[in-house]
Design a protein around this motif. Structure first.
Motif, short mmCIF file in Angstrom:
data_model
loop_
_atom_site.label_atom_id
_atom_site.label_comp_id
_atom_site.label_asym_id
_atom_site.label_seq_id
_atom_site.Cartn_x
_atom_site.Cartn_y
_atom_site.Cartn_z
N MET A 1 0.84 -1.19 0.00
CA MET A 1 0.00 0.00 0.00
C MET A 1 0.88 1.24 0.00
O MET A 1 1.93 1.27 0.64
CB MET A 1 -0.89 0.02 1.23
N LYS A 2 0.44 2.27 -0.69
CA LYS A 2 1.16 3.53 -0.71
C LYS A 2 0.94 4.27 0.62
O LYS A 2 -0.11 4.14 1.25
CB LYS A 2 0.67 4.40 -1.87
N ARG A 3 1.96 5.04 1.00
CA ARG A 3 1.86 5.81 2.24
C ARG A 3 0.68 6.75 2.19
O ARG A 3 -0.01 6.96 3.20
CB ARG A 3 3.17 6.59 2.43
N SER A 4 0.40 7.33 1.03
CA SER A 4 -0.74 8.25 0.91
C SER A 4 -2.06 7.54 1.18
O SER A 4 -2.98 8.11 1.80
CB SER A 4 -0.77 8.89 -0.48
N GLU A 5 -2.18 6.28 0.74
CA GLU A 5 -3.39 5.50 1.01
C GLU A 5 -3.53 5.23 2.50
O GLU A 5 -4.62 5.36 3.08
CB GLU A 5 -3.34 4.16 0.28
N ILE A 6 -2.43 4.82 3.12
CA ILE A 6 -2.44 4.54 4.56
C ILE A 6 -2.83 5.78 5.34
O ILE A 6 -3.65 5.74 6.26
CB ILE A 6 -1.08 3.98 5.01
N ASN A 7 -2.25 6.93 4.96
CA ASN A 7 -2.57 8.19 5.65
C ASN A 7 -4.05 8.53 5.52
O ASN A 7 -4.68 8.98 6.49
CB ASN A 7 -1.72 9.34 5.10
N ALA A 8 -4.63 8.31 4.35
CA ALA A 8 -6.06 8.60 4.14
C ALA A 8 -6.93 7.68 5.01
O ALA A 8 -7.92 8.11 5.60
CB ALA A 8 -6.42 8.45 2.67
N ILE A 9 -6.55 6.41 5.09
CA ILE A 9 -7.29 5.44 5.92
C ILE A 9 -7.21 5.84 7.39
O ILE A 9 -8.21 5.81 8.11
CB ILE A 9 -6.76 4.02 5.69
N MET A 10 -6.00 6.24 7.82
CA MET A 10 -5.84 6.67 9.21
C MET A 10 -6.68 7.92 9.50
O MET A 10 -7.27 8.04 10.58
CB MET A 10 -4.36 6.92 9.52
N ARG A 11 -6.77 8.84 8.54
CA ARG A 11 -7.62 10.02 8.73
C ARG A 11 -9.08 9.60 8.89
O ARG A 11 -9.80 10.12 9.75
CB ARG A 11 -7.46 11.00 7.56
N ASP A 12 -9.53 8.67 8.04
CA ASP A 12 -10.91 8.17 8.16
C ASP A 12 -11.15 7.58 9.55
O ASP A 12 -12.19 7.83 10.17
CB ASP A 12 -11.18 7.07 7.12
N ALA A 13 -10.21 6.76 10.01
CA ALA A 13 -10.36 6.11 11.31
C ALA A 13 -10.39 7.14 12.43
O ALA A 13 -11.25 7.07 13.32
CB ALA A 13 -9.23 5.10 11.53
N LYS A 14 -9.48 8.09 12.40
CA LYS A 14 -9.46 9.12 13.45
C LYS A 14 -10.77 9.90 13.48
O LYS A 14 -11.29 10.22 14.55
CB LYS A 14 -8.27 10.06 13.25
N GLN A 15 -11.31 10.19 12.28
CA GLN A 15 -12.58 10.90 12.23
C GLN A 15 -13.72 10.05 12.80
O GLN A 15 -14.57 10.55 13.53
CB GLN A 15 -12.91 11.31 10.78
N MET A 16 -13.72 8.75 12.47
CA MET A 16 -14.75 7.87 13.00
C MET A 16 -14.67 7.80 14.52
O MET A 16 -15.69 7.90 15.22
CB MET A 16 -14.65 6.47 12.41
N PHE A 17 -13.45 7.63 15.06
CA PHE A 17 -13.31 7.57 16.51
C PHE A 17 -13.77 8.88 17.14
O PHE A 17 -14.43 8.88 18.19
CB PHE A 17 -11.86 7.26 16.90
N ALA A 18 -13.45 10.01 16.53
CA ALA A 18 -13.89 11.31 17.05
C ALA A 18 -15.41 11.41 17.02
O ALA A 18 -16.03 11.92 17.96
CB ALA A 18 -13.25 12.44 16.25
N ASP A 19 -16.02 10.93 15.92
CA ASP A 19 -17.49 10.96 15.81
C ASP A 19 -18.15 10.18 16.94
O ASP A 19 -19.25 10.53 17.39
CB ASP A 19 -17.95 10.40 14.46
N TYR A 20 -17.48 9.11 17.40
CA TYR A 20 -18.01 8.29 18.49
C TYR A 20 -17.47 8.73 19.85
O TYR A 20 -17.63 8.03 20.84
CB TYR A 20 -17.70 6.81 18.23
#
Length: 199
Positions: A1-20
């Motif tokens: 996986m490209k680092r840019s893909e991993i960074n985008a996934i991590m941003r999604d996860a951080k946002q989901m955790f913040a939403d909860y």
């Protein structure tokens, strides 16, 4: 996986955790520059593999076969310095994304649907810990303290708030329901040892 893909996934996860309203431990948010300033005081984090794990299981198709998770706490069965007998993970599973069939030799775990979508499981007993084939025998599991018996390979759905206990030697595969939201899963388990405990 490209680092840019991993960074985008991590941003999604951080946002989901913040939403909860899940506040993450500080080490999860440290930048590479901050990590460089750390010394022996963070050895437990390194030795016990705490932090991010974004995996496509080596298949190169994260959208369909993968998970993003954070190991928040973990003991270490190989190092008597660490005496925690338990682990905790926060897991983000996109709709339709699969965690493939596997079992653990030693770890017992509860997977808890904390919201966002339904999560589906199929489960099989293993024929033995040695040969590890899929057995055709009924599967007995605990779900929120109630015991259920299912024919091998039955699809079981956990709605938000529900949980399932997975015992050693129990094959399981799970996925977020297609066409619905991302699911937040919390894992509470015995110590996690990814290097030696997965089949």
């Amino acid at each position: 996986m490209k680092r840019s893909e991993i960074n985008a996934i991590m941003r999604d996860a951080k946002q989901m955790f913040a939403d909860y309203r899940i506040t993450l431990p500080p080490f999860v948010l440290w930048t590479p520059e901050e990590w460089k300033t750390k010394g022996a005081e963070v050895q437990e984090i390194k030795d016990n593999m705490l932090g991010w794990d974004v995996t496509d299981y080596g298949e190169g198709d994260f959208e369909h076969l993968g998970l993003a998770l954070i190991t928040v706490r973990n003991g270490n069965v190989h190092n008597p310095k660490y005496t925690k007998a338990y682990a905790e993970k926060l897991i983000m599973c996109y709709p339709g994304q699969v965690s493939p069939m596997h079992y653990h030799y030693n770890k017992m775990e509860d997977l808890i649907n904390r919201g966002g979508n339904e999560i589906h499981f199929t489960m099989y007993n293993s024929t033995s810990m040695e040969d590890g084939q899929l057995a055709d025998t009924d599967v007995v599991v605990s779900m929120d303290g109630d015991q259920y018996t299912f024919p091998a390979g039955t699809e079981v759905c956990l709605k938000p708030g529900q949980s399932i206990t997975l015992t050693p030697g129990l094959y399981h595969r799970f996925w977020g329901e297609e066409g619905k939201g991302t699911v937040l899963v919390r894992e509470v388990s015995m110590c996690n040892d990814d290097s030696n405990d997965n089949r």
